[in-house]
Write a protein that holds these residues in place. Sequence first.
Motif, short mmCIF file in Angstrom:
data_model
loop_
_atom_site.label_atom_id
_atom_site.label_comp_id
_atom_site.label_asym_id
_atom_site.label_seq_id
_atom_site.Cartn_x
_atom_site.Cartn_y
_atom_site.Cartn_z
N ASN A 10 0.85 -1.19 0.00
CA ASN A 10 0.00 0.00 0.00
C ASN A 10 0.89 1.24 0.00
O ASN A 10 2.11 1.15 0.10
N ARG A 34 -5.35 13.88 -2.47
CA ARG A 34 -6.52 13.54 -1.66
C ARG A 34 -7.48 14.74 -1.56
O ARG A 34 -8.69 14.58 -1.67
N HIS A 39 -12.63 11.39 -3.37
CA HIS A 39 -13.26 10.08 -3.56
C HIS A 39 -12.37 9.08 -4.31
O HIS A 39 -12.78 7.94 -4.54
N ALA A 41 -9.55 6.34 -5.00
CA ALA A 41 -9.03 5.20 -4.24
C ALA A 41 -7.51 5.15 -4.39
O ALA A 41 -6.96 5.53 -5.43
N GLU A 42 -6.85 4.69 -3.35
CA GLU A 42 -5.40 4.53 -3.37
C GLU A 42 -5.05 3.08 -3.64
O GLU A 42 -5.72 2.17 -3.14
N LYS A 43 -4.00 2.87 -4.41
CA LYS A 43 -3.48 1.52 -4.62
C LYS A 43 -2.04 1.61 -5.08
O LYS A 43 -1.53 2.70 -5.36
N PHE A 51 -3.53 6.69 -7.68
CA PHE A 51 -4.89 7.06 -7.29
C PHE A 51 -5.79 6.76 -8.48
O PHE A 51 -5.44 7.06 -9.63
#
Length: 84
Positions: A10, A34, A39, A41-43, A51
């Motif tokens: 992560n 952010r 809205h 998502a992080e990966k 993002f």
Amino acid sequence: MKPDQAAPRNIDEYIEAFSPEMQRILQKIRMTIRRAAPHAAEKISYRIPTFTLEGTLVHFAAFKRHVGFFPPVKGDAKLRKEMS
């Protein structure tokens, strides 16, 4: 991040692999994204922070002497033509 290190699971793990100075820079980039896209998502994708929001929004990564910021190139015909 060193090439021989295991891929981070992560963004927190990714950032923790760097010096305190670089960690501050990476966290600032993360918080800026952010705020701009709350809205998203992080990966981890391609072993770097990513993002997503209806597809890839942006990647960023730290290197020895710089930080890269990589928005996907799509939907800009003029830019695509110049790149080809």
